[in-house]
Design an enzyme around this catalytic site. Structure first.
Site, PDB file in Angstrom:
ATOM      1  N   CYS A   5      34.877  49.971  39.685  1.00  0.00           N
ATOM      2  CA  CYS A   5      33.587  49.995  40.402  1.00  0.00           C
ATOM      3  C   CYS A   5      32.474  50.422  39.435  1.00  0.00           C
ATOM      4  O   CYS A   5      31.361  49.900  39.498  1.00  0.00           O
ATOM      5  CB  CYS A   5      33.649  50.929  41.608  1.00  0.00           C
ATOM      6  N   ASN A  82      49.533  43.934  39.578  1.00  0.00           N
ATOM      7  CA  ASN A  82      50.438  45.038  39.858  1.00  0.00           C
ATOM      8  C   ASN A  82      50.006  45.721  41.149  1.00  0.00           C
ATOM      9  O   ASN A  82      48.809  45.900  41.393  1.00  0.00           O
ATOM     10  CB  ASN A  82      50.413  46.032  38.694  1.00  0.00           C
ATOM     11  N   GLY A  88      53.754  49.418  39.201  1.00  0.00           N
ATOM     12  CA  GLY A  88      53.188  49.915  37.945  1.00  0.00           C
ATOM     13  C   GLY A  88      51.671  49.852  37.887  1.00  0.00           C
ATOM     14  O   GLY A  88      51.088  49.829  36.810  1.00  0.00           O
ATOM     15  N   HIS A  95      42.982  43.870  40.698  1.00  0.00           N
ATOM     16  CA  HIS A  95      42.665  43.074  39.499  1.00  0.00           C
ATOM     17  C   HIS A  95      43.832  42.166  39.172  1.00  0.00           C
ATOM     18  O   HIS A  95      44.990  42.523  39.369  1.00  0.00           O
ATOM     19  CB  HIS A  95      42.338  43.978  38.308  1.00  0.00           C
ATOM     20  N   HIS A  97      45.540  40.174  35.954  1.00  0.00           N
ATOM     21  CA  HIS A  97      45.594  40.025  34.506  1.00  0.00           C
ATOM     22  C   HIS A  97      45.776  38.542  34.204  1.00  0.00           C
ATOM     23  O   HIS A  97      46.704  37.921  34.726  1.00  0.00           O
ATOM     24  CB  HIS A  97      46.804  40.764  33.920  1.00  0.00           C
TER      25      HIS A  97
HETATM   26  P1  AMP Z   1      47.252  47.978  35.822  1.00  0.00           P
HETATM   27  O1  AMP Z   1      48.403  48.648  35.147  1.00  0.00           O
HETATM   28  O2  AMP Z   1      47.588  46.637  36.369  1.00  0.00           O
HETATM   29  O3  AMP Z   1      46.568  48.869  36.814  1.00  0.00           O
HETATM   30  O4  AMP Z   1      46.251  47.651  34.631  1.00  0.00           O
HETATM   31  C1  AMP Z   1      45.087  48.329  34.337  1.00  0.00           C
HETATM   32  C2  AMP Z   1      44.497  47.646  33.128  1.00  0.00           C
HETATM   33  O5  AMP Z   1      43.157  48.054  32.987  1.00  0.00           O
HETATM   34  C3  AMP Z   1      45.203  47.979  31.809  1.00  0.00           C
HETATM   35  O6  AMP Z   1      45.669  46.768  31.195  1.00  0.00           O
HETATM   36  C4  AMP Z   1      44.116  48.665  30.972  1.00  0.00           C
HETATM   37  O7  AMP Z   1      44.186  48.344  29.600  1.00  0.00           O
HETATM   38  C5  AMP Z   1      42.843  48.130  31.624  1.00  0.00           C
HETATM   39  N1  AMP Z   1      41.670  48.980  31.493  1.00  0.00           N
HETATM   40  C6  AMP Z   1      41.572  50.294  31.794  1.00  0.00           C
HETATM   41  N2  AMP Z   1      40.306  50.726  31.581  1.00  0.00           N
HETATM   42  C7  AMP Z   1      39.591  49.645  31.152  1.00  0.00           C
HETATM   43  C8  AMP Z   1      38.233  49.442  30.748  1.00  0.00           C
HETATM   44  N3  AMP Z   1      37.342  50.437  30.771  1.00  0.00           N
HETATM   45  N4  AMP Z   1      37.861  48.210  30.349  1.00  0.00           N
HETATM   46  C9  AMP Z   1      38.752  47.200  30.330  1.00  0.00           C
HETATM   47  N5  AMP Z   1      40.032  47.326  30.693  1.00  0.00           N
HETATM   48  C10 AMP Z   1      40.449  48.535  31.091  1.00  0.00           C
HETATM   49 ZN    ZN Z   2      36.784  50.230  42.669  1.00  0.00          ZN
END
Ligand code: AMP
Ligand code: ZN
Length: 114
Positions: A5, A82, A88, A95, A97
């Protein structure tokens, strides 16, 4: 406010790939593959498990546009979301990936078949 956010409202910088009124695609800060982009809805939903299907319809179209912009559609790519503790999930804002730019392995296929 959650970290994604804060990215949406500009408090935390991001490397934007594509954006519209409802969705944002930006580079993952710690890329797991040559291309590693995250796609989020600008509105906060904790995970795929709670997002209204109507939002997902728009998000599907947006993800396809991102894949086009990144030139991933011919060679293919992987889409992952995820969900919760066992999934995980670390950031609790829905989001996807997008992983690609190279062969990204078999993952589920490996576990099931080999
Ligand atoms: P998840 O494990 O699916 O919740 O993935 C979270 C993802 O967010 C990870 O791949 C992190 O590298 C990525 N992430 C965390 N903080 C940031 C950020 N500020 N900008 C871009 N990616 C981020
Ligand atoms: Zn949010």
């Amino acid at each position: 406010m959650c970290i994604f956010c804060k990215i949406v409202n500009g408090e935390i910088p991001n490397k934007t790939i594509l954006e519209d009124e409802k969705f944002l695609a930006f580079e993952d800060i710690s890329p797991a593959t040559k291309v590693h982009v995250l796609v989020i809805p600008k509105d906060h939903y904790t995970s795929f498990d709670v997002v209204p299907p109507k939002i997902m319809a728009g998000m599907t179209e947006f993800i396809q546009k991102v894949a086009s912009k990144l030139n991933l559609r011919e060679d293919g790519y992987r889409l992952i979301t995820n969900i919760g503790e066992h999934g995980g999930q670390v950031v609790h804002h829905l989001h996807f990936h997008i992983l690609g730019g190279e062969y990204v392995g078999r993952l589920v296929g490996d576990k099931i078949k080999e």
